[in-house]
Scaffold this motif. Structure first.
Motif, mmCIF file in Angstrom:
data_model
loop_
_atom_site.group_PDB
_atom_site.id
_atom_site.type_symbol
_atom_site.label_atom_id
_atom_site.label_comp_id
_atom_site.label_asym_id
_atom_site.label_seq_id
_atom_site.Cartn_x
_atom_site.Cartn_y
_atom_site.Cartn_z
ATOM 1 N N LEU A 2 0.829 -1.202 0.000
ATOM 2 C CA LEU A 2 0.000 0.000 0.000
ATOM 3 C C LEU A 2 0.871 1.264 0.000
ATOM 4 O O LEU A 2 0.577 2.233 -0.711
ATOM 5 N N CYS A 3 1.952 1.249 0.793
ATOM 6 C CA CYS A 3 2.858 2.400 0.803
ATOM 7 C C CYS A 3 3.511 2.597 -0.555
ATOM 8 O O CYS A 3 3.724 3.744 -0.985
ATOM 9 N N LEU A 4 3.810 1.499 -1.232
ATOM 10 C CA LEU A 4 4.409 1.604 -2.566
ATOM 11 C C LEU A 4 3.433 2.249 -3.542
ATOM 12 O O LEU A 4 3.818 3.148 -4.318
ATOM 13 N N LEU A 5 2.172 1.827 -3.518
ATOM 14 C CA LEU A 5 1.178 2.402 -4.428
ATOM 15 C C LEU A 5 1.002 3.896 -4.173
ATOM 16 O O LEU A 5 0.974 4.704 -5.121
ATOM 17 N N VAL A 6 0.871 4.262 -2.909
ATOM 18 C CA VAL A 6 0.687 5.677 -2.564
ATOM 19 C C VAL A 6 1.924 6.485 -2.957
ATOM 20 O O VAL A 6 1.821 7.600 -3.505
ATOM 21 N N SER A 7 3.100 5.923 -2.706
ATOM 22 C CA SER A 7 4.347 6.629 -3.036
ATOM 23 C C SER A 7 4.475 6.834 -4.532
ATOM 24 O O SER A 7 4.887 7.920 -4.992
ATOM 25 N N LEU A 8 4.120 5.831 -5.311
ATOM 26 C CA LEU A 8 4.199 5.956 -6.767
ATOM 27 C C LEU A 8 3.260 7.044 -7.276
ATOM 28 O O LEU A 8 3.623 7.838 -8.157
ATOM 29 N N TYR A 9 2.058 7.080 -6.720
ATOM 30 C CA TYR A 9 1.071 8.082 -7.150
ATOM 31 C C TYR A 9 1.574 9.499 -6.859
ATOM 32 O O TYR A 9 1.602 10.368 -7.754
ATOM 33 N N PHE A 10 1.997 9.740 -5.616
ATOM 34 C CA PHE A 10 2.414 11.091 -5.250
ATOM 35 C C PHE A 10 3.774 11.447 -5.849
ATOM 36 O O PHE A 10 4.052 12.627 -6.100
ATOM 37 N N TRP A 11 4.639 10.437 -6.064
ATOM 38 C CA TRP A 11 5.904 10.718 -6.742
ATOM 39 C C TRP A 11 5.649 11.187 -8.171
ATOM 40 O O TRP A 11 6.271 12.143 -8.646
ATOM 41 N N SER A 12 4.703 10.516 -8.854
ATOM 42 C CA SER A 12 4.353 10.935 -10.218
ATOM 43 C C SER A 12 3.792 12.345 -10.229
ATOM 44 O O SER A 12 4.123 13.157 -11.112
ATOM 45 N N TRP A 13 2.963 12.647 -9.262
ATOM 46 C CA TRP A 13 2.391 13.986 -9.136
ATOM 47 C C TRP A 13 3.490 15.025 -8.923
ATOM 48 O O TRP A 13 3.491 16.102 -9.534
ATOM 49 N N ALA A 14 4.469 14.699 -8.068
ATOM 50 C CA ALA A 14 5.573 15.622 -7.801
ATOM 51 C C ALA A 14 6.424 15.845 -9.051
ATOM 52 O O ALA A 14 6.854 16.974 -9.328
#
Length: 245
Positions: A105-117
């Motif tokens: 779950l942390c990986l999915l959230v991190s990927l989403y917000f990393w892409s946004w950043a």
């Protein structure tokens, strides 16, 4: 192959994946050969001697030899296990599964917000000159999640094959990766409230996610601590893995 009184048999090394350093540690505790292994009480060994999985395999081999078994050139750990009357130990899969779900779950959230950043940097850096540090912090949290998933790819073995000190370092690094994300949100909230024009909604957003990532840091710490506690308990109870009575 006759057993010598000078060194651990090559078959024992192969079955339990012992390195030369591991053999040296065993010899320092008085286990020099198969005869010593047959009568060894592994529960009495110092906790820092060998990873848990190797100690378990050696315990299994010792029980096998004590029961009159003989090591052939091709025998495997699975065959030795099957020859013993009862395999008494089962992994606490619930704890390891929870850690794996947490990491995923942390990986999915991190990927989403990393892409946004990354998109923010591409779209606004040349205009405003501001850099979104989420590119760095979410990369770190994603990388730590990938590493936890990698460690758990073999189930519990991925953790018990590692020395306790190594897992402790992983715990610290995972905590810090989540903590840096929280601090990045804290910085964003501070800036939103410090500018001439106060961006209240963005500040609230940053505060909420700062708290959530601090919560993730604590949860990750506790989950890995639970794994370490299980491994320590295994070391204290190696003598009940096999019931030979």
């Amino acid at each position: 192959m006759p057993t010598t009184s000078e060194s651990i048999d090559l078959r024992v090394k192969r079955i339990s994946n012992l390195s030369q350093d591991d053999v040296g540690e065993l010899q320092n505790t008085g286990i020099m050969n198969e005869d010593d292994l047959r009568y060894a009480e592994f529960v009495d060994l110092p906790v820092g001697i060998l990873p848990v999985i190797k100690r378990r395999k050696l315990e299994m081999i010792g029980k096998f030899l004590a029961g009159g078994g003989a090591l052939s050139a091709t025998i495997t750990a699975a065959e030795i296990q099957q020859s013993l009357p009862k395999y008494a130990y089962e992994y606490d899969t619930y704890t390891y599964t929870n850690l794996r779900i947490f990491a995923f779950l942390c990986l999915l959230v991190s990927l989403y917000f990393w892409s946004w950043a990354v998109i923010n940097v591409i779209n606004t850096y040349n205009i405003s000159g501001l850099f979104d540090f989420g590119v760095v912090t979410f990369f770190l949290s994603g990388a730590s999640s990938v590493y936890l998933l990698r460690m758990s790819r073999k189930g519990a073995n991925g953790f018990v094959e590692s020395p306790p000190t190594y897992i402790s370092r992983v715990r610290v690094l995972v905590f810090l990766s989540h903590f840096t994300v929280a601090m990045n949100y804290a910085l964003g909230g501070y800036l939103a409230l410090s500018l001439e024009t106060i961006y209240a909604k963005f500040a609230y957003y940053c505060i909420i996610f700062m708290v959530l990532w601090l919560f993730c840091a604590v949860v990750g710490w506790n989950l890995i601590t639970n794994v370490m506690d299980i491994n320590a308990e295994e070391l204290d109870n190696l003598n009940v893995f096999y019931d030979l009575e």
